[in-house]
Scaffold this active site. Structure first.
Site, PDB file in Angstrom:
ATOM      1  N   HIS A   1       0.747  -0.999  -0.034  1.00 51.93           N
ATOM      2  CA  HIS A   1      -0.075  -0.364   0.120  1.00 51.93           C
ATOM      3  C   HIS A   1       1.214   1.107  -0.117  1.00 51.93           C
ATOM      4  CE1 HIS A   1      -3.136   2.886   2.089  1.00 51.93           C
ATOM      5  NE2 HIS A   1      -3.310   2.619   1.161  1.00 51.93           N
TER       6      HIS A   1
ATOM      7  N   HIS B   1      -0.438  11.150  -2.534  1.00 56.38           N
ATOM      8  CA  HIS B   1      -1.834  10.883  -1.732  1.00 56.38           C
ATOM      9  C   HIS B   1      -2.839  11.634  -1.934  1.00 56.38           C
ATOM     10  CE1 HIS B   1      -4.502   9.803   1.081  1.00 56.38           C
ATOM     11  NE2 HIS B   1      -4.419   8.212   0.079  1.00 56.38           N
TER      12      HIS B   1
HETATM   13  O1  G3P Z   1      -6.180   0.687  -2.603  1.00 59.63           O
HETATM   14  C1  G3P Z   1      -6.425   1.133  -1.441  1.00 59.63           C
HETATM   15  C2  G3P Z   1      -6.356   2.022  -0.711  1.00 59.63           C
HETATM   16  O2  G3P Z   1      -5.361   2.693  -1.195  1.00 59.63           O
HETATM   17  C3  G3P Z   1      -7.729   3.495  -0.863  1.00 59.63           C
HETATM   18  O3  G3P Z   1      -7.185   4.612   0.306  1.00 59.63           O
HETATM   19  O4  G3P Z   1      -7.022   6.571   1.255  1.00 59.63           O
HETATM   20  O5  G3P Z   1      -4.906   4.655   1.282  1.00 59.63           O
HETATM   21  O6  G3P Z   1      -5.972   5.403  -1.109  1.00 59.63           O
HETATM   22  P1  G3P Z   1      -5.884   5.525   0.918  1.00 59.63           P
HETATM   23 CA    CA Z   2      -4.506   4.362  -2.804  1.00 60.11          CA
END
Ligand code: G3P
Ligand code: CA
Length: 276
Positions: free
Chosen positions: A40, A82
């Site tokens: 992630h 992000h």
């Molecule tokens: O891949 C799912 C996840 O990344 C969505 O949440 O906020 O970490 O982009 P976020």
């Molecule tokens: Ca994400």
């Protein structure tokens, strides 16, 4: 012994206790399905998120995919970050969309995490594709594509440039919370598996109709249940879940039978029942 005698003389209590024992045992012996490990924002428990260092770390740790987020700069380049603004993950200030690539590249994107990473910069998507395309699978999340001019078109166009140079489309997946943009992406780039991020339930009608353009669902783990997994499997979706941080949750997700687990960290290999 007195408790046992008390229970066995009361058929209703006895059947409740037996039911509890059987369901606990059947959960315990449920198989642990294999899954794709998805880093992630890169391996972001160990290096600053969405940087080349976190992607490199994901490769080194043997993750199957890196997940990364894209936005657009003022000069319309696809940028890997992000948040909408740069404050949390750099030493700068301002919205990504108000800054040019040159301005974004001045920023230190690593010191907030640890001084060792002070040379990390915000990557361009093209830099990630150059370095990691074909080395590890990529799960690209379009952040608010509906608010950007042509982000979806630009992503499809960029990916095609790399496919023409030999990148295998099956090594890339694209996801977004914005269903219409995922539909558009699928129309522009049907070779790439496209998926919908879900933080709210979907009814059967929508599950059925979205399947024409989405091949996977990336579901918040709190929303996941055996029945949602079964419904998704009925329509032949792959199921990914995010963002798993607690070690015991890896096992819960494996028992549910998800295809991919998105996490900042690795699953620790402590259990003899672990199959991955
Ligand atoms: O891949 C799912 C996840 O990344 C969505 O949440 O906020 O970490 O982009 P976020
Ligand atoms: Ca994400």
């Amino acid at each position: 012994m007195r408790v046992l005698g008390f229970i066995t003389k009361r058929p209703i209590i006895l059947s409740l206790v037996l039911g509890l024992i059987v369901s606990s045992l059947s959960y315990f012996f449920q198989p642990l399905f294999p899954y794709h490990s998805i880093a992630h924002r890169g391996a972001s428990a160990y290096a600053p998120e969405n940087t080349m260092a976190s992607f490199q770390k994901a490769v080194a740790l043997g993750f199957d995919f890196i997940e990364l987020d894209i936005r657009m700069s003022k000069d319309q380049e696809l940028i890997v970050i992000h948040d909408a603004d740069v404050k949390r993950t750099t030493n700068g200030e301002g919205f990504v969309r108000d800054l040019t690539v040159d301005e974004l590249k001045q920023l230190d994107a690593g010191s907030w995490f640890h001084p060792n990473y002070s040379s990390e910069k915000i990557p361009l998507l093209s830099e990630v594709l150059d370095t990691f395309g074909g080395k590890i699978n990529l799960l690209i999340e379009m952040k608010f594509p509906e608010n950007e001019t042509n982000m979806t078109e630009k992503l499809a166009h960029t990916l095609y440039e790399y496919f023409e140079q030999g990148l295998d489309p099956s090594t890339v997946k694209v996801q977004s919370f914005h269903i219409f943009e995922i539909k558009k992406f699928h129309q522009l780039c049907p070779e790439v598996s496209a998926g919908i991020l879900l933080s709210k339930p979907l009814d059967m009608f929508h599950l059925a109709s979205y399947r024409s353009f989405a091949s996977f669902l990336a579901v918040h783990y709190r929303l996941l249940s055996k029945s949602l997994v079964n419904q998704a499997l009925f329509f032949d979706y792959e199921i990914y879940t995010w963002t798993i941080q607690d070690q015991p949750l890896f096992t819960v997700m494996q028992k549910l039978g998800v295809h991919g687990i998105i996490s900042n960290q690795e699953k620790k290999k402590t259990s003899k029942f672990t199959v991955d």
